[in-house]
Design a protein around this motif. Structure first.
Motif, PDB file in Angstrom:
ATOM      1  N   GLU A  17      38.143  41.076  45.302  1.00 52.79           N
ATOM      2  CA  GLU A  17      38.611  39.698  45.377  1.00 52.79           C
ATOM      3  C   GLU A  17      37.440  38.725  45.540  1.00 52.79           C
ATOM      4  O   GLU A  17      37.432  37.651  44.922  1.00 52.79           O
ATOM      5  N   VAL A  62      38.735  34.642  50.841  1.00 47.17           N
ATOM      6  CA  VAL A  62      37.451  34.839  50.172  1.00 47.17           C
ATOM      7  C   VAL A  62      36.538  33.625  50.310  1.00 47.17           C
ATOM      8  O   VAL A  62      35.307  33.756  50.301  1.00 47.17           O
ATOM      9  N   TYR A 109      44.753  35.080  46.849  1.00 44.79           N
ATOM     10  CA  TYR A 109      43.941  36.208  47.302  1.00 44.79           C
ATOM     11  C   TYR A 109      44.511  36.742  48.612  1.00 44.79           C
ATOM     12  O   TYR A 109      44.940  35.973  49.471  1.00 44.79           O
ATOM     13  N   ARG A 110      44.477  38.054  48.781  1.00 47.80           N
ATOM     14  CA  ARG A 110      44.920  38.654  50.040  1.00 47.80           C
ATOM     15  C   ARG A 110      43.964  38.298  51.174  1.00 47.80           C
ATOM     16  O   ARG A 110      44.379  38.139  52.319  1.00 47.80           O
ATOM     17  N   HIS A 123      35.757  38.374  42.207  1.00 44.79           N
ATOM     18  CA  HIS A 123      36.557  37.542  41.296  1.00 44.79           C
ATOM     19  C   HIS A 123      36.410  36.071  41.646  1.00 44.79           C
ATOM     20  O   HIS A 123      36.265  35.216  40.767  1.00 44.79           O
ATOM     21  N   TYR A 124      36.463  35.762  42.930  1.00 41.37           N
ATOM     22  CA  TYR A 124      36.311  34.377  43.402  1.00 41.37           C
ATOM     23  C   TYR A 124      34.976  33.788  42.935  1.00 41.37           C
ATOM     24  O   TYR A 124      34.910  32.640  42.484  1.00 41.37           O
ATOM     25  N   PHE A 178      37.683  43.787  50.574  1.00 39.93           N
ATOM     26  CA  PHE A 178      37.820  42.537  49.832  1.00 39.93           C
ATOM     27  C   PHE A 178      36.819  42.433  48.685  1.00 39.93           C
ATOM     28  O   PHE A 178      36.695  41.371  48.053  1.00 39.93           O
ATOM     29  N   GLN A 180      37.228  46.817  39.226  1.00 37.29           N
ATOM     30  CA  GLN A 180      38.679  47.002  39.217  1.00 37.29           C
ATOM     31  C   GLN A 180      39.095  48.376  38.713  1.00 37.29           C
ATOM     32  O   GLN A 180      40.052  48.965  39.227  1.00 37.29           O
TER      33      GLN A 180
END
Length: 252
Positions: free
Chosen positions: A108, A157, A153-154, A111-112, A105, A94
């Protein structure tokens, strides 16, 4: 003497982190330094790979090695615990990672994958609701379990893998609930933005009745019919409570 020892330790650590840009201690054999570095780096590399298996799978060996070596050289961990290295890796992605060739991605997805480990070792022990709680959700004060995380999430994921590597985010975000059940199993549920907002309100308020929360959602979405939302929202509350995602609020 102490100053010299500290300087030698700093040089030793700097070389182990990044031998391409730091000289080794003059009085240590090159082969020994190479062995030390391989030992330290392989431990970190193996730990990250085990905590981010999908990320490891979608990257080639060269891409993965570049990523983990950059983390090893650049990031200064704030914790000595191996269980927290995954969180340090997230902080690196990050705040420090800057490679235009990375998948968009990457953060993300990491993080997932981290969420599952974080929830699996969380020490919280929430008290689940009884039958009476489930039957009176509109009136009882409800809270979000500390072992349930609403996530947006964008990128999708949950579907990313070697056969699906999106380069652009879809129009709609992915709405997920990740929670740990009473048997300590972590589950991922795909849900709607409306349900995510419902859980966020419970999370922000720390405790409120089911009816109050549904009316708060209705106030934020005036295009929705209030009575329909109240009617359709109750089964959603009950399902979430049955899964232990919503629990009785603890009075302060």
């Amino acid at each position: 003497m102490a100053t010299q020892l500290q300087a030698t330790q700093s040089q030793f650590a700097a070389y182990i982190r990044d031998p391409e840009n730091n000289p080794k201690p003059a009085d240590v054999d090159h082969r020994r330094m190479a062995m030390y570095r391989e030992l330290f780096f392989n431990n970190i590399d193996s730990f990250i790979a085990s905590n981010f298996p999908v990320l490891r799978t979608i990257l080639s060996d060269a891409q993965w090695l570049e990523l983990t070596q950059d983390f090893f050289a650049r990031h200064r961990c704030e914790t000595p615990y191996f269980s927290e290295i995954a969180e340090e890796f997230l902080a690196y992605l990050q705040n420090e990672r800057n490679n235009p060739d990375d998948y968009p991605f990457l953060l993300e997805l990491a993080h997932y994958e981290w969420v599952e480990m974080a929830l699996s070792i969380a020490k919280d022990t929430p008290v689940l609701g009884s039958g009476d709680f489930l039957e009176n959700l509109l009136l009882r004060r409800i809270a979000l379990s500390p072992l349930a995380w609403p996530l947006l999430y964008r990128y999708p994921v949950q579907a990313i893998g070697p056969g699906f590597l999106p380069r652009e985010a879809p129009e709609q975000p992915s709405c997920l609930i990740v929670h740990r059940d009473e048997y300590d199993q972590v589950h991922f549920l795909k849900t709607t933005g409306l349900t995510i907002r419902l859980l966020q309100i419970f999370q922000d308020q720390g405790g409120m009745s089911g009816e109050s929360c549904l009316r708060a959602v209705a106030a934020e979405f005036p295009q929705l019919d209030v009575e329909a939302l109240m009617s359709n929202g109750l089964p959603i509350l009950r399902e979430l409570a049955e899964k232990g995602i919503l629990i009785p609020a603890v009075d302060a």
